[in-house]
Design a protein around this motif. Sequence first.
Motif, PDB file in Angstrom:
ATOM      1  N   ALA A  74       0.746  -0.418  -0.078  1.00 29.99           N
ATOM      2  CA  ALA A  74       0.510   0.001   0.025  1.00 29.99           C
ATOM      3  C   ALA A  74       0.569   1.162  -0.187  1.00 29.99           C
ATOM      4  CB  ALA A  74      -0.913   0.051   1.401  1.00 29.99           C
ATOM      5  N   ALA A  75       2.031   1.568   0.917  1.00 29.05           N
ATOM      6  CA  ALA A  75       2.637   2.494   0.710  1.00 29.05           C
ATOM      7  C   ALA A  75       3.358   2.336  -0.268  1.00 29.05           C
ATOM      8  CB  ALA A  75       3.392   2.738   1.771  1.00 29.05           C
ATOM      9  N   PHE A  76       4.212   1.585  -1.077  1.00 29.59           N
ATOM     10  CA  PHE A  76       4.761   1.588  -2.842  1.00 29.59           C
ATOM     11  C   PHE A  76       3.539   1.978  -3.698  1.00 29.59           C
ATOM     12  CE2 PHE A  76       8.237  -1.775  -1.011  1.00 29.59           C
ATOM     13  CZ  PHE A  76       8.837  -0.967  -1.768  1.00 29.59           C
ATOM     14  N   GLN A  77       2.268   1.356  -3.289  1.00 31.41           N
ATOM     15  CA  GLN A  77       1.373   2.152  -3.465  1.00 31.41           C
ATOM     16  C   GLN A  77       1.004   3.604  -4.153  1.00 31.41           C
ATOM     17  OE1 GLN A  77      -0.277   0.242  -6.879  1.00 31.41           O
ATOM     18  NE2 GLN A  77      -0.901   2.381  -7.458  1.00 31.41           N
ATOM     19  N   GLU A  78       0.962   3.710  -2.830  1.00 28.75           N
ATOM     20  CA  GLU A  78       0.532   5.454  -2.151  1.00 28.75           C
ATOM     21  C   GLU A  78       1.913   6.294  -3.294  1.00 28.75           C
ATOM     22  OE1 GLU A  78       0.815   8.150   1.454  1.00 28.75           O
ATOM     23  OE2 GLU A  78      -1.191   5.994   1.554  1.00 28.75           O
ATOM     24  N   LYS A  79       3.428   5.540  -3.101  1.00 31.43           N
ATOM     25  CA  LYS A  79       4.181   6.203  -3.532  1.00 31.43           C
ATOM     26  C   LYS A  79       4.176   6.123  -4.965  1.00 31.43           C
ATOM     27  CE  LYS A  79       8.396   8.678  -2.802  1.00 31.43           C
ATOM     28  NZ  LYS A  79       8.520   9.375  -2.044  1.00 31.43           N
ATOM     29  N   LEU A  80       4.013   5.826  -5.838  1.00 34.14           N
ATOM     30  CA  LEU A  80       3.942   5.454  -6.995  1.00 34.14           C
ATOM     31  C   LEU A  80       2.823   6.313  -7.300  1.00 34.14           C
ATOM     32  CD1 LEU A  80       4.801   4.114  -9.806  1.00 34.14           C
ATOM     33  CD2 LEU A  80       3.344   2.167  -9.388  1.00 34.14           C
ATOM     34  N   ASP A  81       1.973   6.224  -7.149  1.00 32.85           N
ATOM     35  CA  ASP A  81       0.528   7.269  -7.340  1.00 32.85           C
ATOM     36  C   ASP A  81       0.916   8.406  -7.219  1.00 32.85           C
ATOM     37  OD1 ASP A  81      -1.146   5.307  -7.784  1.00 32.85           O
ATOM     38  OD2 ASP A  81      -1.954   5.167  -6.682  1.00 32.85           O
ATOM     39  N   ALA A  82       1.741   9.239  -5.416  1.00 29.71           N
ATOM     40  CA  ALA A  82       1.806  10.070  -5.719  1.00 29.71           C
ATOM     41  C   ALA A  82       3.092  11.197  -6.912  1.00 29.71           C
ATOM     42  CB  ALA A  82       3.040  10.751  -4.972  1.00 29.71           C
ATOM     43  N   ASN A  83       4.164   9.378  -7.553  1.00 36.35           N
ATOM     44  CA  ASN A  83       5.010   9.493  -8.621  1.00 36.35           C
ATOM     45  C   ASN A  83       3.663  10.221  -9.856  1.00 36.35           C
ATOM     46  OD1 ASN A  83       7.520   9.611  -6.933  1.00 36.35           O
ATOM     47  ND2 ASN A  83       7.581   7.557  -7.523  1.00 36.35           N
ATOM     48  N   LYS A  84       3.440   9.273  -9.934  1.00 40.45           N
ATOM     49  CA  LYS A  84       2.614   9.394 -11.540  1.00 40.45           C
ATOM     50  C   LYS A  84       1.897  11.284 -11.069  1.00 40.45           C
ATOM     51  CE  LYS A  84       1.414   4.413 -11.788  1.00 40.45           C
ATOM     52  NZ  LYS A  84       0.067   3.658 -12.223  1.00 40.45           N
ATOM     53  N   THR A  85       0.979  11.334 -10.389  1.00 43.24           N
ATOM     54  CA  THR A  85       0.764  12.638 -10.502  1.00 43.24           C
ATOM     55  C   THR A  85       1.757  13.301 -10.677  1.00 43.24           C
ATOM     56  OG1 THR A  85      -1.122  11.859  -8.922  1.00 43.24           O
ATOM     57  CG2 THR A  85      -0.725  14.536  -8.989  1.00 43.24           C
ATOM     58  N   GLU A  86       2.714  13.247  -9.692  1.00 44.43           N
ATOM     59  CA  GLU A  86       4.178  14.837 -10.254  1.00 44.43           C
ATOM     60  C   GLU A  86       4.406  14.344 -12.125  1.00 44.43           C
ATOM     61  OE1 GLU A  86       5.995  17.511  -8.778  1.00 44.43           O
ATOM     62  OE2 GLU A  86       4.694  17.089  -7.497  1.00 44.43           O
ATOM     63  N   VAL A  87       4.802  12.802 -12.421  1.00 51.60           N
ATOM     64  CA  VAL A  87       5.586  13.227 -13.921  1.00 51.60           C
ATOM     65  C   VAL A  87       4.018  13.720 -14.179  1.00 51.60           C
ATOM     66  CG1 VAL A  87       5.323  11.285 -15.667  1.00 51.60           C
ATOM     67  CG2 VAL A  87       6.419  10.904 -13.180  1.00 51.60           C
ATOM     68  N   VAL A  88       2.487  14.184 -14.374  1.00 50.58           N
ATOM     69  CA  VAL A  88       1.695  14.276 -15.146  1.00 50.58           C
ATOM     70  C   VAL A  88       1.681  15.513 -14.914  1.00 50.58           C
ATOM     71  CG1 VAL A  88      -0.481  14.895 -15.279  1.00 50.58           C
ATOM     72  CG2 VAL A  88       0.013  12.494 -14.652  1.00 50.58           C
ATOM     73  N   LYS A  89       2.095  16.986 -13.599  1.00 50.55           N
ATOM     74  CA  LYS A  89       2.385  17.474 -13.424  1.00 50.55           C
ATOM     75  C   LYS A  89       3.704  18.039 -14.324  1.00 50.55           C
ATOM     76  CE  LYS A  89       0.464  18.245  -8.883  1.00 50.55           C
ATOM     77  NZ  LYS A  89       0.855  18.288  -7.531  1.00 50.55           N
ATOM     78  N   ILE A  90       4.010  17.351 -14.406  1.00 45.58           N
ATOM     79  CA  ILE A  90       5.671  18.114 -15.042  1.00 45.58           C
ATOM     80  C   ILE A  90       5.690  18.240 -16.444  1.00 45.58           C
ATOM     81  CG2 ILE A  90       7.849  17.382 -15.795  1.00 45.58           C
ATOM     82  CD1 ILE A  90       8.523  15.955 -12.658  1.00 45.58           C
ATOM     83  N   GLN A  91       4.784  16.393 -17.180  1.00 42.19           N
ATOM     84  CA  GLN A  91       5.008  17.177 -18.648  1.00 42.19           C
ATOM     85  C   GLN A  91       3.376  18.249 -18.224  1.00 42.19           C
ATOM     86  OE1 GLN A  91       2.406  13.322 -18.769  1.00 42.19           O
ATOM     87  NE2 GLN A  91       4.272  12.083 -19.405  1.00 42.19           N
ATOM     88  N   GLN A  92       3.048  18.527 -18.279  1.00 39.28           N
ATOM     89  CA  GLN A  92       2.201  19.595 -18.004  1.00 39.28           C
ATOM     90  C   GLN A  92       2.837  20.711 -18.254  1.00 39.28           C
ATOM     91  OE1 GLN A  92      -1.414  18.753 -15.531  1.00 39.28           O
ATOM     92  NE2 GLN A  92      -2.428  17.906 -16.468  1.00 39.28           N
ATOM     93  N   ALA A  93       3.741  21.124 -17.269  1.00 42.84           N
ATOM     94  CA  ALA A  93       4.640  21.806 -16.823  1.00 42.84           C
ATOM     95  C   ALA A  93       4.819  21.843 -19.036  1.00 42.84           C
ATOM     96  CB  ALA A  93       5.500  22.071 -16.066  1.00 42.84           C
ATOM     97  N   VAL A  94       5.698  20.575 -19.440  1.00 43.88           N
ATOM     98  CA  VAL A  94       6.639  21.143 -20.148  1.00 43.88           C
ATOM     99  C   VAL A  94       6.209  21.394 -21.591  1.00 43.88           C
ATOM    100  CG1 VAL A  94       7.978  19.248 -21.510  1.00 43.88           C
ATOM    101  CG2 VAL A  94       8.842  19.391 -19.514  1.00 43.88           C
ATOM    102  N   HIS A  95       4.883  20.281 -21.570  1.00 44.78           N
ATOM    103  CA  HIS A  95       4.001  21.712 -22.745  1.00 44.78           C
ATOM    104  C   HIS A  95       3.300  22.702 -22.012  1.00 44.78           C
ATOM    105  CE1 HIS A  95       0.503  20.938 -25.154  1.00 44.78           C
ATOM    106  NE2 HIS A  95      -0.069  21.952 -24.582  1.00 44.78           N
ATOM    107  N   GLU A  96       3.471  23.739 -21.434  1.00 38.82           N
ATOM    108  CA  GLU A  96       3.053  24.700 -21.706  1.00 38.82           C
ATOM    109  C   GLU A  96       4.248  25.722 -21.833  1.00 38.82           C
ATOM    110  OE1 GLU A  96       2.170  26.166 -17.506  1.00 38.82           O
ATOM    111  OE2 GLU A  96      -0.119  24.315 -17.684  1.00 38.82           O
ATOM    112  N   VAL A  97       5.394  25.043 -21.608  1.00 33.96           N
ATOM    113  CA  VAL A  97       6.717  25.541 -21.942  1.00 33.96           C
ATOM    114  C   VAL A  97       7.029  25.442 -23.227  1.00 33.96           C
ATOM    115  CG1 VAL A  97       9.231  26.124 -21.655  1.00 33.96           C
ATOM    116  CG2 VAL A  97       7.693  25.703 -19.740  1.00 33.96           C
ATOM    117  N   ARG A  98       6.661  24.564 -23.545  1.00 31.70           N
ATOM    118  CA  ARG A  98       6.761  24.384 -25.198  1.00 31.70           C
ATOM    119  C   ARG A  98       5.754  25.123 -25.984  1.00 31.70           C
ATOM    120  NH1 ARG A  98       7.205  17.574 -25.495  1.00 31.70           N
ATOM    121  NH2 ARG A  98       9.879  17.907 -25.035  1.00 31.70           N
TER     122      ARG A  98
END
Length: 113
Positions: A21-45
């Motif tokens: 459960a802890a790993f899954q929570e961390k994985l979900d948080a990382n996925k959310t962070e990756v999505v935010k980073i992808q959105q920021a990269v898209h905005e910068v582009r």
Amino acid sequence: ASKAETDRAAKFKELSGKLVAAFQEKLDANKTEVVKIQQAVHEVRCLIDMSANKAETKLKELSDKSVDSIREVSEVKNRVDTCQNFVSKEVQEARNEARSALMQVQEKLKAIE
């Protein structure tokens, strides 16, 4: 299976469930962070593309203005050349007339003498 083994197995199952459960929570948080980073990269582009488009448009405007200015300068130069040619012809004609008049005066002076 003894009670201790059963308890250990239950405890292991509980702890491994918490760990998953802890790993899954961390994985979900990382996925959310990756999505935010992808959105920021898209905005910068998008911003880079907009800036590049604006720069390209401005460069084209300046280039067009430069071409227009060169054309205007060329037209003015042609008009100046035409005026200079006209003035040169007028000056030459005036010189010729003055020379002719001078020759007539000289002939009249010779005739008088």
